[in-house]
Design an enzyme around this catalytic site. Structure first.
Site, short mmCIF file in Angstrom:
data_model
loop_
_atom_site.label_atom_id
_atom_site.label_comp_id
_atom_site.label_asym_id
_atom_site.label_seq_id
_atom_site.Cartn_x
_atom_site.Cartn_y
_atom_site.Cartn_z
N LEU A 38 75.31 120.51 104.79
CA LEU A 38 74.15 120.49 105.67
C LEU A 38 73.32 119.26 105.33
CD1 LEU A 38 73.03 124.24 105.57
CD2 LEU A 38 73.80 123.02 107.62
N ASP A 39 72.70 118.65 106.33
CA ASP A 39 71.83 117.51 106.10
C ASP A 39 70.63 117.92 105.25
OD1 ASP A 39 73.44 115.86 107.61
OD2 ASP A 39 72.30 116.17 109.46
N PRO A 40 70.00 116.97 104.57
CA PRO A 40 68.81 117.32 103.77
C PRO A 40 67.72 118.01 104.59
CG PRO A 40 69.59 115.13 103.19
CD PRO A 40 70.41 115.57 104.36
N ALA A 41 67.56 117.63 105.86
CA ALA A 41 66.50 118.21 106.67
C ALA A 41 66.87 119.59 107.22
CB ALA A 41 66.17 117.28 107.84
N ALA A 42 68.11 120.03 107.02
CA ALA A 42 68.57 121.32 107.51
C ALA A 42 68.56 122.35 106.39
CB ALA A 42 69.97 121.20 108.10
#
Length: 288
Positions: A38-42
């Protein structure tokens, strides 16, 4: 149990690699992998494999997934999410635009040809697309067929909408946000993302990344995903030697073979009443 799988609720902020590194320290092993980043912002569900259980991750990567997302209309970005630079001035999101949302969401539901975001992890000539983009190169990715089983609008606000998406592996929610904004002719990008389900596993059942690690046994994971073949001791030994066994089971591409004590011996294919070993696990590393 020294091997197993951890259902983890990733917070916003750290990278998936950060969490893998932390799990390695807590588990005391380098053999830690994941069934999708998952992306850092997710935020949301990540599945980590520890030691011998990492061999099961191959069978989890392709499972369907569920996401909760917020899409912001009126502005496209270079990365199709809030991390990117806006492309042009914001466009007005009028009542007429909002009225067209159900129609355009329906058009993005079902089997669709989707072009992944240029900052995705898709490989291009041996490198990931996002690495090329950040190095200043232009990346044109081909479309791929994905299935969006559900694209449900939960709430619509002035410039944002909250949605729930059930989709096949490889579907990019950022690309859905981008394409919805383009279809509405106002632009759009992903403002927030949370993964709530991977196959039969739900984020509500996630455990903290803290000692002691709450590992799920390979046997319980495999039995959740696949039909089960129960083995007596003679059959267990034969299967670990790679022999084909006669079985009274329906044909299945993957079957979990369990020993009498409940441990996972391996995964087999069953065809025409006989097994073929797909993978054997070291029994000293797996628990029931």
């Amino acid at each position: 149990m020294t091997a197993g799988l951890l259902l983890l609720d990733k917070p916003v902020g750290p990278t998936s690699h950060d969490l893998v590194q932390r799990a390695r320290r807590l588990a005391g092993t380098r053999r830690v992998g994941h069934a999708g980043t998952l992306d850092p912002a997710a935020s949301g569900l990540m599945i980590l494999g520890i030691d011998g259980a990492t061999r099961l991750l191959t069978y989890l990567v392709g499972l369907d997934k569920t996401y909760e997302a917020t899409i912001r209309l009126g502005s496209a970005t270079t990365t199709d999410d809030a991390e990117g630079t806006p492309l042009g001035d914001p466009a007005p999101v009028t009542a007429e635009v909002r009225a067209r949302i159900p129609e355009e969401v329906a058009a993005l539901t079902g089997q669709i040809d989707q072009i992944p975001s240029s900052v995705s992890a898709v490989h291009v000539d041996g490198r990931r697309a996002h690495e090329l983009v950040r190095a200043g190169e232009t990346v044109d990715l081909p479309s791929r067929r994905v299935t969006v089983r559900r694209f449900e609008v939960v709430e619509v606000r002035a410039r944002e909408l909250d949605v729930v998406v059930d989709c096949t592996s490889g579907t990019y929610i950022r690309a859905l946000a981008r394409d919805l904004g383009a279809a509405l002719a106002v632009g759009g990008h992903l403002a927030a993302l949370r993964r709530t389900r991977v196959g039969p596993f739900d984020v509500a059942d996630a455990a903290p990344l803290a000692p002691p690690l709450d590992l799920r046994s390979p046997a319980s994971i495999a039995a959740t995903l696949f039909p089960v073949l129960r083995l007596d001791e003679e059959a267990r030994i034969a299967l670990q030697q790679g022999k084909r066994l006669p079985v009274d089971l329906a044909d299945a591409p993957v079957v979990a073979a369990l020993a009498a004590d409940g441990t996972l011996v391996g995964l087999v294919e069953v065809a025409a009443g006989r097994t073929r070993v797909l993978m054997n696990l070291p029994t000293e590393q797996v628990g029931a």
